[in-house]
Every structure is written in structure tokens, then in C-alpha cells.
Design a protein around this motif. Structure first.
Motif, PDB file in Angstrom:
ATOM      1  N   ASP A 136       0.849  -1.183   0.000  1.00 18.27           N
ATOM      2  CA  ASP A 136       0.000   0.000   0.000  1.00 18.27           C
ATOM      3  C   ASP A 136       0.888   1.238   0.000  1.00 18.27           C
ATOM      4  O   ASP A 136       2.090   1.153  -0.275  1.00 18.27           O
ATOM      5  N   ILE A 137       0.327   2.383   0.301  1.00 14.99           N
ATOM      6  CA  ILE A 137       1.130   3.611   0.253  1.00 14.99           C
ATOM      7  C   ILE A 137       2.302   3.525   1.221  1.00 14.99           C
ATOM      8  O   ILE A 137       3.448   3.852   0.861  1.00 14.99           O
ATOM      9  N   ALA A 138       2.058   3.050   2.443  1.00 12.72           N
ATOM     10  CA  ALA A 138       3.148   2.935   3.413  1.00 12.72           C
ATOM     11  C   ALA A 138       4.194   1.931   2.939  1.00 12.72           C
ATOM     12  O   ALA A 138       5.404   2.156   3.095  1.00 12.72           O
ATOM     13  N   GLY A 139       3.738   0.831   2.360  1.00 13.86           N
ATOM     14  CA  GLY A 139       4.665  -0.203   1.935  1.00 13.86           C
ATOM     15  C   GLY A 139       5.464   0.149   0.695  1.00 13.86           C
ATOM     16  O   GLY A 139       6.479  -0.507   0.402  1.00 13.86           O
ATOM     17  N   LEU A 140       5.015   1.174  -0.032  1.00 10.19           N
ATOM     18  CA  LEU A 140       5.712   1.576  -1.260  1.00 10.19           C
ATOM     19  C   LEU A 140       6.515   2.864  -1.096  1.00 10.19           C
ATOM     20  O   LEU A 140       7.653   2.945  -1.577  1.00 10.19           O
ATOM     21  N   VAL A 141       5.931   3.870  -0.441  1.00 10.58           N
ATOM     22  CA  VAL A 141       6.628   5.161  -0.340  1.00 10.58           C
ATOM     23  C   VAL A 141       6.621   5.714   1.084  1.00 10.58           C
ATOM     24  O   VAL A 141       6.931   6.898   1.294  1.00 10.58           O
ATOM     25  N   GLY A 142       6.269   4.889   2.066  1.00 12.99           N
ATOM     26  CA  GLY A 142       6.311   5.347   3.451  1.00 12.99           C
ATOM     27  C   GLY A 142       7.730   5.445   3.977  1.00 12.99           C
ATOM     28  O   GLY A 142       8.704   5.309   3.235  1.00 12.99           O
ATOM     29  N   GLU A 143       7.854   5.646   5.275  1.00 15.71           N
ATOM     30  CA  GLU A 143       9.184   5.816   5.866  1.00 15.71           C
ATOM     31  C   GLU A 143      10.005   4.530   5.853  1.00 15.71           C
ATOM     32  O   GLU A 143      11.232   4.575   5.868  1.00 15.71           O
ATOM     33  N   ALA A 144       9.343   3.383   5.815  1.00 17.98           N
ATOM     34  CA  ALA A 144      10.051   2.096   5.785  1.00 17.98           C
ATOM     35  C   ALA A 144       9.406   1.187   4.735  1.00 17.98           C
ATOM     36  O   ALA A 144       8.711   0.232   5.073  1.00 17.98           O
ATOM     37  N   PRO A 145       9.624   1.461   3.455  1.00 15.54           N
ATOM     38  CA  PRO A 145       8.996   0.656   2.400  1.00 15.54           C
ATOM     39  C   PRO A 145       9.476  -0.797   2.437  1.00 15.54           C
ATOM     40  O   PRO A 145      10.570  -1.094   2.936  1.00 15.54           O
ATOM     41  N   LEU A 146       8.663  -1.676   1.905  1.00 12.48           N
ATOM     42  CA  LEU A 146       9.005  -3.097   1.903  1.00 12.48           C
ATOM     43  C   LEU A 146      10.353  -3.357   1.244  1.00 12.48           C
ATOM     44  O   LEU A 146      11.116  -4.222   1.686  1.00 12.48           O
ATOM     45  N   TRP A 147      10.652  -2.639   0.173  1.00 10.46           N
ATOM     46  CA  TRP A 147      11.902  -2.875  -0.554  1.00 10.46           C
ATOM     47  C   TRP A 147      12.934  -1.758  -0.356  1.00 10.46           C
ATOM     48  O   TRP A 147      13.880  -1.671  -1.127  1.00 10.46           O
ATOM     49  N   GLY A 148      12.770  -0.946   0.629  1.00  9.51           N
ATOM     50  CA  GLY A 148      13.816   0.032   0.926  1.00  9.51           C
ATOM     51  C   GLY A 148      13.499   1.434   0.427  1.00  9.51           C
ATOM     52  O   GLY A 148      12.655   1.640  -0.440  1.00  9.51           O
ATOM     53  N   ARG A 149      14.218   2.399   1.000  1.00  4.54           N
ATOM     54  CA  ARG A 149      14.008   3.818   0.710  1.00  4.54           C
ATOM     55  C   ARG A 149      14.757   4.189  -0.579  1.00  4.54           C
ATOM     56  O   ARG A 149      15.900   4.653  -0.543  1.00  4.54           O
ATOM     57  N   PHE A 150      14.097   3.979  -1.698  1.00  3.22           N
ATOM     58  CA  PHE A 150      14.745   4.165  -3.000  1.00  3.22           C
ATOM     59  C   PHE A 150      15.293   5.577  -3.178  1.00  3.22           C
ATOM     60  O   PHE A 150      16.277   5.788  -3.895  1.00  3.22           O
ATOM     61  N   TRP A 151      14.693   6.550  -2.548  1.00  2.00           N
ATOM     62  CA  TRP A 151      15.142   7.935  -2.673  1.00  2.00           C
ATOM     63  C   TRP A 151      16.415   8.207  -1.878  1.00  2.00           C
ATOM     64  O   TRP A 151      16.987   9.283  -1.977  1.00  2.00           O
TER      65      TRP A 151
END
Length: 309
Positions: free
Chosen positions: A150-165
Motif C-alpha cells: 500500500d502507500i506505506a509499503g511503497l513510499v512510506g518511511e520504511a517501504p518493503l523494498w527500501g528507501r529508494f530515494w
């Protein structure tokens, strides 16, 4: 060590290990079941999905197969369970054999004639729509648990696959652009939810290697990353590997038509989302200096230029 574990795991099904098929996230082996049928043995990577999540995946795939969706059902072992626990706590499962070959691998599509490529992607979109609709007809078990894309899992502070930014190999300019993409994606997904989109079980990893082609029949495999998420993320994931294809627009439109959506803006948004998520995936799994890093960064930034401007 992995081959030894495979042999130990196969005994739970009374099976014989034939060969290693792949060793990416999970180790996957071809096995021969009693009676001679082929099947696929998976040694689930430790530390990724827990037993409850794996059981949920296996239940879901079996239920989808029961609904007539072309996905491999899990096969119970001799004790009647779908999951075996191996020494060291690693999980093993066995799924039905899927005939055919992958639609492609990595950056390479199968060399079909252009018209056939579009027909396959139209059929691919229709299959994704079928499995989404079949999922909606299911009553999920009370203990069904999977990750949340979801939004948290994709662009939240701790995304499932890491902070791409925050990729350490990105330049300051790239970092700023990825942060801009994060904000853009957050706002677009929030608006998508406000407009009535729902969070539901999705595959979340519909890459070419997870689409098997057998004549005119397509099948979906590898639900290891599946979870709760936006339905159009499945289409965006499929399209992320096609961005450099000369016929990208036609492939996108064929996939969308097969699926039954005309929301090109959101499909493109989720294509960008997958490109950015892949930057985080590489950051958390591959070592510094790996050539995948600059490729994933370049693809995400190119996609951002296309989608955001």
C-alpha cells in the motif's frame, strides 16, 4: 548445502530431485513425484516470509487454481500439510508443474512477431483480470497474512523494498529527482484511493520470467512477493520491463485492453512506482558497485521524465 536441503525436503513428498531450476530469491528444483509426475520444489529463502505468510500464499494459489485460474496449486506432502519445515527452520513447498517457457528473461522478450507479442500481452492482461476477479470471490481465511504493498509499503518511511530515494550511489541530482518522484507517487496513490480504488491481494511481481507461455495458454507463477496492494501495480510491474521496447505504447495498450482498464495515467503511475521500488530492491540486496544499481536508477529516472515530466 542447498542441494542437501532439497534432497531432505523431497523426502517429505516421497519425491526425487531431478535438477536445480533457479536460485534467485528462492531455490527451485524440478522433482519427480511418486508415480512419475513432475513438480517444482521451492526452498523458501530464510528471513523473508514467515511460515504464516507462506501458508497464506499456498492457500491462495490453491484456491485460485480451484477457480480455474492458470496458476500452479500447492501439493500437500505425505503428512497432509502444504509446508515442510527443514533443519535450521527453512520452509519447503511443492507446486504443480507449469508447462511452457517464460515470456522473457530480464530485459529480453521472446522474439515473437509483433502481432503475436501484442496478442500475448492482451491475453496476459485478461489473465490478470481473471485472477483479480477470482480473488474477489474468495473468502480469505481469518489468519490470511501477506505483506502490504500500500502507500506505506511503497513510499512510506520504511517501504518493503527500501528507501529508494536514499540510494547511496545516486548523485545529488538523482536523489532530488527520486524524492520528487516519491512525493508525486504518494499524492497520486492517495487520490487513487480517494477515487474508489481498493487494496486487495495482488501478485506484485508479474515480471516476464513469471509468465509462462505454452502455445496459446498463459500461466502465472511465483507468488512469493504477493500481498495486499493496488490492482494496477500488477500492470505497472509488467510494463516496467517494457519501457525500452520500440512497441512499448502498443504493448501497454494491449495489456490494458486485456485487463479492461482505460486509466492510462494510473497504469503509467504504477509503472513508475515499480521502477522506483526496484531501485530500493537492488539497494537492499546487492553490494556496492553492482552494475544493476546504475541501470535501475537510470530506468527509474527515465520513467519519471515520461510520467512526471
Amino acid at each position: 548445502m542447498t542441494d542437501t536441503l532439497a534432497q531432505q525436503a523431497a523426502t517429505h513428498w516421497g519425491a526425487e530431485v531431478v535438477r536445480l531450476l533457479s536460485h534467485r530469491e528462492n531455490a527451485v528444483y524440478e522433482i519427480r513425484l511418486p508415480g512419475g509426475a513432475r513438480a517444482a520444489l521451492r526452498l523458501h529463502r530464510p528471513g523473508y516470509q514467515d511460515f504464516a505468510a507462506i501458508r497464506s500464499e499456498l492457500w491462495w494459489c490453491a484456491a485460485l487454481a480451484g477457480e480455474g485460474v492458470a496458476v500452479p496449486a500447492a501439493l500437500p506432502h505425505q503428512g497432509g500439510d502444504l509446508l515442510a519445515e527443514l533443519p535450521g527452520g527453512r520452509a519447503a513447498s511443492v507446486i504443480e508443474w507449469v508447462a511452457g517457457i517464460p515470456l522473457g528473461a530480464g530485459g529480453t522478450l521472446l522474439p515473437y512477431p509483433p502481432a503475436q507479442t501484442l496478442r500475448l500481452h492482451h491475453a496476459f492482461g485478461a489473465l490478470v483480470a481473471q485472477f483479480h476477479a477470482a480473488t474477489d470471490r474468495l473468502t480469505l481465511p481469518a489468519d490470511f497474512t501477506r505483506p502490504r504493498w500500500d502507500i506505506a509499503g511503497l513510499v512510506g518511511e520504511a517501504p518493503l523494498w527500501g528507501r529508494f530515494w536514499d540510494h547511496p550511489e545516486a548523485t545529488p541530482t538523482q536523489t532530488a529527482r527520486l524524492a520528487e518522484a516519491r512525493d508525486f507517487l504518494h499524492d497520486r496513490m492517495a487520490a487513487h484511493l480517494a477515487a474508489g480504488a481498493k487494496i486487495a491481494p495482488i501478485h506484485a511481481d508479474l515480471l516476464r520470467e513469471n509468465i509462462f507461455v505454452d502455445g496459446d495458454r498463459l500461466s502465472l507463477i511465483d507468488f512469493d512477493d504477493s500481498g495486499w496492494g493496488f490492482r494496477l501495480f500488477d500492470l505497472g510491474t509488467a510494463l516496467a520491463q517494457n519501457l525500452d521496447e520500440p512497441a512499448y505504447a502498443d504493448i501497454r495498450d494491449a495489456l490494458m485492453q486485456g485487463y479492461g482498464t482505460a486509466d492510462r495515467a494510473m497504469v503509467e503511475t504504477f509503472t513508475l512506482m515499480r521502477c522506483c521500488a526496484s531501485v530500493g530492491w537492488a539497494m537492499t540486496r546487492l553490494g556496492p558497485g553492482d552494475p544493476v544499481h546504475p541501470r535501475h536508477l537510470a530506468r527509474a529516472l527515465d520513467c519519471a521524465a515520461r510520467v512526471i515530466g
